[in-house]
Design a protein around this motif. Sequence first.
Motif, short mmCIF file in Angstrom:
data_model
loop_
_atom_site.label_atom_id
_atom_site.label_comp_id
_atom_site.label_asym_id
_atom_site.label_seq_id
_atom_site.Cartn_x
_atom_site.Cartn_y
_atom_site.Cartn_z
N ARG A 1 3.38 15.87 3.61
CA ARG A 1 4.68 15.24 3.77
C ARG A 1 5.32 15.05 2.40
O ARG A 1 4.63 14.80 1.41
N ASN A 2 6.64 15.15 2.34
CA ASN A 2 7.37 14.90 1.11
C ASN A 2 7.58 13.42 0.93
O ASN A 2 7.77 12.68 1.90
N VAL A 3 7.55 12.97 -0.32
CA VAL A 3 7.69 11.54 -0.59
C VAL A 3 9.02 11.01 -0.06
O VAL A 3 9.12 9.85 0.38
N ASN A 4 10.07 11.86 -0.03
CA ASN A 4 11.37 11.42 0.44
C ASN A 4 11.47 11.32 1.96
O ASN A 4 12.50 10.91 2.49
N GLU A 5 10.40 11.72 2.67
CA GLU A 5 10.37 11.47 4.11
C GLU A 5 10.03 10.02 4.42
O GLU A 5 10.12 9.58 5.56
N ALA A 6 9.62 9.28 3.36
CA ALA A 6 9.38 7.83 3.46
C ALA A 6 8.34 7.48 4.51
O ALA A 6 8.43 6.44 5.17
N ASP A 7 7.33 8.34 4.66
CA ASP A 7 6.23 8.04 5.58
C ASP A 7 5.08 7.41 4.80
O ASP A 7 4.98 7.57 3.58
N VAL A 8 4.20 6.71 5.49
CA VAL A 8 3.06 6.05 4.87
C VAL A 8 1.79 6.52 5.56
O VAL A 8 1.73 6.58 6.80
N ALA A 9 0.78 6.85 4.78
CA ALA A 9 -0.52 7.25 5.33
C ALA A 9 -1.22 6.01 5.88
O ALA A 9 -1.85 5.27 5.13
N TRP A 10 -1.10 5.82 7.18
CA TRP A 10 -1.61 4.59 7.81
C TRP A 10 -2.31 4.97 9.10
O TRP A 10 -1.69 5.52 9.99
N PRO A 11 -3.62 4.74 9.19
CA PRO A 11 -4.49 4.07 8.23
C PRO A 11 -4.74 4.95 7.00
O PRO A 11 -4.43 6.15 7.03
N PRO A 12 -5.30 4.37 5.92
CA PRO A 12 -5.67 5.21 4.76
C PRO A 12 -6.61 6.32 5.20
O PRO A 12 -7.61 6.06 5.88
N GLU A 13 -6.28 7.56 4.85
CA GLU A 13 -7.09 8.68 5.33
C GLU A 13 -8.52 8.59 4.79
O GLU A 13 -8.71 8.29 3.61
N PRO A 14 -9.52 8.88 5.62
CA PRO A 14 -10.90 8.97 5.12
C PRO A 14 -11.02 9.96 3.96
O PRO A 14 -11.81 9.74 3.04
N TRP A 15 -10.24 11.05 4.01
CA TRP A 15 -10.23 12.02 2.90
C TRP A 15 -9.84 11.33 1.60
O TRP A 15 -10.47 11.52 0.56
N ARG A 16 -8.81 10.48 1.63
CA ARG A 16 -8.34 9.77 0.45
C ARG A 16 -9.39 8.77 -0.03
O ARG A 16 -9.61 8.60 -1.23
N LEU A 17 -10.04 8.07 0.90
CA LEU A 17 -11.03 7.05 0.53
C LEU A 17 -12.19 7.68 -0.23
O LEU A 17 -12.63 7.18 -1.28
N TYR B 1 0.86 -1.17 0.00
CA TYR B 1 0.00 0.00 0.00
C TYR B 1 0.90 1.23 0.00
O TYR B 1 1.63 1.49 0.96
N HIS B 2 0.90 1.97 -1.12
CA HIS B 2 1.73 3.16 -1.29
C HIS B 2 0.85 4.40 -1.12
O HIS B 2 -0.11 4.57 -1.88
N ALA B 3 1.15 5.26 -0.19
CA ALA B 3 0.42 6.52 -0.05
C ALA B 3 1.23 7.44 0.87
O ALA B 3 1.64 7.03 1.96
N THR B 4 1.44 8.67 0.42
CA THR B 4 2.17 9.66 1.22
C THR B 4 1.16 10.54 1.94
O THR B 4 0.22 11.05 1.33
N PRO B 5 1.31 10.74 3.26
CA PRO B 5 0.35 11.59 3.99
C PRO B 5 0.36 13.02 3.47
O PRO B 5 1.37 13.50 2.95
#
Length: 553
Positions: free
Chosen positions: A20-36, A13-17
């Motif tokens: 946040r910058n993609v190079n911060e290597a963070d993951v949007a976990w759980p998937p944000e309700p906004w994204r859903l 599951y690939h998703a950047t919060p």
Amino acid sequence: MFALILRFPAGRYHATPWGRNVNEADVAWPPEPWRLLRALVATWWQKGDPDRWPRDTLARLIEALAETPPVFHLPEDAVHSHTRHYMPVNGDNPKLIFDAFAHLPADSEIVAAWPHVTLDDDLLDLAWDLANGLGYLGRAESWVEAAVSTDQSKWRANCHPVTGSEATGADGSPVRVLAPLSATEYADKRTRLMAETKARLTVADCNAGKKAPTPKALAKKVDGELKGTLPESLLDALSLDTGDLQKVGWTRPPASREVVYVRPPLSPTARRRRHRAPAIHTGKAMPTVVRWVLTGRPRPRVEDTIRIGELMRVAAMSTFGRDTDTGRFKAPPEISGHGADNGALRDDPAHAHAFWLPEDADNDGWIDHVTVWLPGGFDVKAQAKLSGLRKLWVNPKNRTAEDAETHARAVREWHLVLEGFGQPEDFMGSKEEPASRLFGTFRTWTSLTPFLAAGHLKKGGYEAEIRRLLVRRGILGDAEAQAVHVHAEPAIHLKSGKDLRPIHFHRFRSRSGERQPDSQGTFLTLTFPSERSGPMALGFGSHFGLGLFGTES
């Protein structure tokens, strides 16, 4: 109750919060309700049927789901992982890019549930339609299969929205997640923001000595200031492009809010489990087969079978480590194929050391599995070592000129997913739907890769050589070997309609100086007097996938 069930076929599951910058290597976990909710809206625009599902129906669905933030069921053994790539920037200047993702166990599910939301039949049908059309969630490589459920009995929520005080004493990791405002909350916020913008622009004009603008002129200035980022409906606010929001200067979408969730920890390492090595009981044979799924794009061609077989052997031996004095791998002879003096095990007619057998299981022309067959069986230590094998790679320093020319654009690394250890029958499947073409019990076996003679061809040609090898390997006795019917085939046929001849295959070992009497090879169909069990690999290079026989797909 309403729930979205999300499965990720690639296990990632690939998703950047947001923010946040993609190079911060963070993951949007759980998937944000906004994204859903935005994913559902995007699916309606791209794949929806506006005649069957009018825009007003979509707006009602989105507003119903935006009323309250959902709860989640998250796989508790998900792992926060990443890959690193050097991407060319401004010509030859490479830049290190981090690709972070949550690695999910096989067959795991993420469930986003709204316990207090009950949809009418019309909205539920629309939700089903949108879920079926959802192709990815997050970035485009984050493939998803989505479904809708109204049954809460099959899962348990382990990730809940909480207030700040509740998060302090909660069992888990608190994280801020972006969620949509309800339709009412958004309408109130929009009214306030519009009023604040009008007041700010009016004050700015007055401070500049300008006449107060008319209501019509003020509305036009507000529209120019906000550039349409405060539309009237919540649905339109969710449909805005992220780039447009950022151009105006919004640090967060105006129709969103931050909600604190408490989630199971997303660890950078897999959860430790009690590992019980396969027991070796008296009367129960050790596993003789281990099989992996090979993934990556593009996958290696079936014509490169011997190369992949050799790469697999080196990768497997590397899991045993090297001797500090000699620099040689510490793999046992049955794995390495070399004796104590580092000489090849040529004197064993039964070929009891490991066979490294790449396979094109679906006959599409691309290698998709790698099987290792060890007739004497894998002991506990070998199983533990090979279980850690995760990838194959081509060392650029060792690539030949031919490699560099023909594979300059090819991927140099492939991932391996362990299917398991077992006996040949464990990987057979059924005669109607075989899991592998290498295993089974049949009278007729057909070449999957070219057969090359292990010695100089004598009178009788390939037919005599096959019979000689069947006897030497102890597969058949003299009388049975003479009863084998051997038929030469000009080519093998892929399901795409393409025909491959022996000359299309790589037919030489990578190491130089090895005696090879036969460099041409042929395809054969062998019909035995009685059924024989696989795997079956004969002739030169048979330990690396040449001379491999199987069933026709």
